[in-house]
Write a protein that holds these residues in place. Sequence first.
Motif, PDB file in Angstrom:
ATOM      1  N   VAL A  23      -0.476 -21.405   5.775  1.00 22.02           N
ATOM      2  CA  VAL A  23       0.902 -20.918   5.707  1.00 22.02           C
ATOM      3  C   VAL A  23       0.904 -19.544   5.045  1.00 22.02           C
ATOM      4  CG1 VAL A  23       2.001 -23.181   5.761  1.00 22.02           C
ATOM      5  CG2 VAL A  23       1.282 -22.231   3.580  1.00 22.02           C
ATOM      6  N   PRO A  24       1.575 -18.560   5.629  1.00 24.03           N
ATOM      7  CA  PRO A  24       1.460 -17.188   5.137  1.00 24.03           C
ATOM      8  C   PRO A  24       2.170 -16.927   3.815  1.00 24.03           C
ATOM      9  CG  PRO A  24       2.955 -17.297   6.983  1.00 24.03           C
ATOM     10  CD  PRO A  24       2.347 -18.657   6.843  1.00 24.03           C
ATOM     11  N   TRP A  25       2.964 -17.844   3.327  1.00 25.89           N
ATOM     12  CA  TRP A  25       3.578 -17.623   2.025  1.00 25.89           C
ATOM     13  C   TRP A  25       2.677 -18.113   0.893  1.00 25.89           C
ATOM     14  CZ3 TRP A  25       5.685 -20.424   5.992  1.00 25.89           C
ATOM     15  CH2 TRP A  25       5.578 -21.800   5.904  1.00 25.89           C
ATOM     16  N   SER A  26       1.441 -18.477   1.251  1.00 25.08           N
ATOM     17  CA  SER A  26       0.435 -18.817   0.243  1.00 25.08           C
ATOM     18  C   SER A  26      -0.489 -17.614   0.071  1.00 25.08           C
ATOM     19  CB  SER A  26      -0.375 -20.032   0.708  1.00 25.08           C
ATOM     20  OG  SER A  26      -1.208 -19.681   1.787  1.00 25.08           O
ATOM     21  N   ARG A  27      -1.525 -17.775  -0.686  1.00 21.50           N
ATOM     22  CA  ARG A  27      -2.487 -16.682  -0.870  1.00 21.50           C
ATOM     23  C   ARG A  27      -3.516 -16.623   0.257  1.00 21.50           C
ATOM     24  NH1 ARG A  27      -2.969 -13.699  -4.947  1.00 21.50           N
ATOM     25  NH2 ARG A  27      -1.564 -13.882  -6.681  1.00 21.50           N
ATOM     26  N   ASP A 103       1.161 -11.581   2.418  1.00 22.90           N
ATOM     27  CA  ASP A 103       1.667 -10.260   2.785  1.00 22.90           C
ATOM     28  C   ASP A 103       1.137  -9.865   4.154  1.00 22.90           C
ATOM     29  OD1 ASP A 103       3.178  -9.595   0.446  1.00 22.90           O
ATOM     30  OD2 ASP A 103       1.287  -9.347  -0.620  1.00 22.90           O
ATOM     31  N   ALA A 104       2.019  -9.321   4.972  1.00 23.70           N
ATOM     32  CA  ALA A 104       1.637  -8.956   6.332  1.00 23.70           C
ATOM     33  C   ALA A 104       0.616  -7.829   6.363  1.00 23.70           C
ATOM     34  CB  ALA A 104       2.884  -8.562   7.122  1.00 23.70           C
ATOM     35  N   THR A 105       0.724  -6.880   5.441  1.00 22.96           N
ATOM     36  CA  THR A 105      -0.167  -5.717   5.433  1.00 22.96           C
ATOM     37  C   THR A 105      -0.647  -5.432   4.020  1.00 22.96           C
ATOM     38  OG1 THR A 105       1.611  -4.140   5.040  1.00 22.96           O
ATOM     39  CG2 THR A 105       1.136  -4.671   7.342  1.00 22.96           C
ATOM     40  N   ARG A 106      -1.634  -4.580   3.911  1.00 25.02           N
ATOM     41  CA  ARG A 106      -2.120  -4.162   2.592  1.00 25.02           C
ATOM     42  C   ARG A 106      -1.029  -3.405   1.827  1.00 25.02           C
ATOM     43  NH1 ARG A 106      -7.666  -3.401   0.687  1.00 25.02           N
ATOM     44  NH2 ARG A 106      -7.436  -2.590  -1.396  1.00 25.02           N
ATOM     45  N   GLU A 107      -0.187  -2.663   2.562  1.00 28.38           N
ATOM     46  CA  GLU A 107       0.908  -1.940   1.918  1.00 28.38           C
ATOM     47  C   GLU A 107       1.855  -2.883   1.181  1.00 28.38           C
ATOM     48  OE1 GLU A 107       2.312   0.061   5.389  1.00 28.38           O
ATOM     49  OE2 GLU A 107       1.407   1.960   4.767  1.00 28.38           O
ATOM     50  N   ASN A 110       0.067  -4.092  -1.949  1.00 29.83           N
ATOM     51  CA  ASN A 110       0.041  -3.061  -2.987  1.00 29.83           C
ATOM     52  C   ASN A 110       1.412  -2.805  -3.600  1.00 29.83           C
ATOM     53  OD1 ASN A 110      -2.683  -2.776  -2.567  1.00 29.83           O
ATOM     54  ND2 ASN A 110      -2.486  -0.962  -1.276  1.00 29.83           N
ATOM     55  N   ALA A 111       2.469  -3.143  -2.875  1.00 35.50           N
ATOM     56  CA  ALA A 111       3.827  -2.927  -3.386  1.00 35.50           C
ATOM     57  C   ALA A 111       4.262  -4.061  -4.305  1.00 35.50           C
ATOM     58  CB  ALA A 111       4.802  -2.782  -2.229  1.00 35.50           C
ATOM     59  N   GLY A 112       3.350  -4.977  -4.599  1.00 36.17           N
ATOM     60  CA  GLY A 112       3.682  -6.054  -5.534  1.00 36.17           C
ATOM     61  C   GLY A 112       4.050  -7.347  -4.858  1.00 36.17           C
ATOM     62  N   GLY A 113       3.562  -7.544  -3.648  1.00 40.49           N
ATOM     63  CA  GLY A 113       3.861  -8.775  -2.923  1.00 40.49           C
ATOM     64  C   GLY A 113       3.123  -9.973  -3.489  1.00 40.49           C
ATOM     65  N   HIS A 114       3.184 -11.066  -2.789  1.00 39.83           N
ATOM     66  CA  HIS A 114       2.549 -12.319  -3.228  1.00 39.83           C
ATOM     67  C   HIS A 114       1.349 -12.628  -2.342  1.00 39.83           C
ATOM     68  CE1 HIS A 114       5.547 -13.248  -0.183  1.00 39.83           C
ATOM     69  NE2 HIS A 114       4.857 -14.321   0.127  1.00 39.83           N
ATOM     70  N   GLY A 115       0.519 -11.634  -2.120  1.00 40.77           N
ATOM     71  CA  GLY A 115      -0.595 -11.758  -1.198  1.00 40.77           C
ATOM     72  C   GLY A 115      -1.873 -12.254  -1.813  1.00 40.77           C
ATOM     73  N   GLY A 116      -2.910 -12.095  -1.042  1.00 40.94           N
ATOM     74  CA  GLY A 116      -4.236 -12.535  -1.457  1.00 40.94           C
ATOM     75  C   GLY A 116      -5.290 -11.781  -0.688  1.00 40.94           C
ATOM     76  N   SER A 117      -6.401 -12.438  -0.440  1.00 41.00           N
ATOM     77  CA  SER A 117      -7.529 -11.808   0.238  1.00 41.00           C
ATOM     78  C   SER A 117      -7.258 -11.606   1.716  1.00 41.00           C
ATOM     79  CB  SER A 117      -8.772 -12.681   0.089  1.00 41.00           C
ATOM     80  OG  SER A 117      -9.108 -12.828  -1.263  1.00 41.00           O
ATOM     81  N   HIS A 118      -7.933 -10.625   2.278  1.00 43.55           N
ATOM     82  CA  HIS A 118      -7.873 -10.332   3.707  1.00 43.55           C
ATOM     83  C   HIS A 118      -8.993 -11.125   4.368  1.00 43.55           C
ATOM     84  CE1 HIS A 118      -8.104  -7.235   7.112  1.00 43.55           C
ATOM     85  NE2 HIS A 118      -6.911  -7.796   7.195  1.00 43.55           N
ATOM     86  N   GLN A 119      -8.693 -12.394   4.724  1.00 46.01           N
ATOM     87  CA  GLN A 119      -9.730 -13.289   5.225  1.00 46.01           C
ATOM     88  C   GLN A 119      -9.145 -14.272   6.231  1.00 46.01           C
ATOM     89  OE1 GLN A 119     -11.010 -15.431   1.773  1.00 46.01           O
ATOM     90  NE2 GLN A 119      -9.112 -16.553   1.578  1.00 46.01           N
TER      91      GLN A 119
END
Length: 141
Positions: A23-27, A103-107, A110-119
Amino acid sequence: PAWVDIAFPAPATMDRVLIYAAVPWSRHGSLLDYDLQYQDASGRWTTLQTVREPTLSFPAYTPVNRTRVDSYYSDRWIFEHTFAPITTRKLRLYVRDVTWGGDATRETLNAGGHGGSHQITLREIEVYHTGAAPEGKPTPK
């Protein structure tokens, strides 16, 4: 690019594949750009379908919300494929891009989203044959 191959013990007939990413709202994230492929009798990989999920993220400063990036990404994490029946011993998910966790993109990360690794993160891949079985044989699942 990265890929995931699924090998079947015997040739299998199929006409529907469901792919469950994280699910994309996870890391862990979801898929953005990939091909669903099968290996034909000669060993050549053939693309059944291509998915290019729009990220809909824009680097912009929004004073009212105090954001540096606006993102309207769909949060898609279930991908359904239906196609004319094929028989194969191998399926492949050929992945060109994925989200940065939630987060959909690295941007957006970097803007303070709730992202994780690009994997690549996959939860499950289901393969079906919904049509009639060829020549009276049982339908492979």
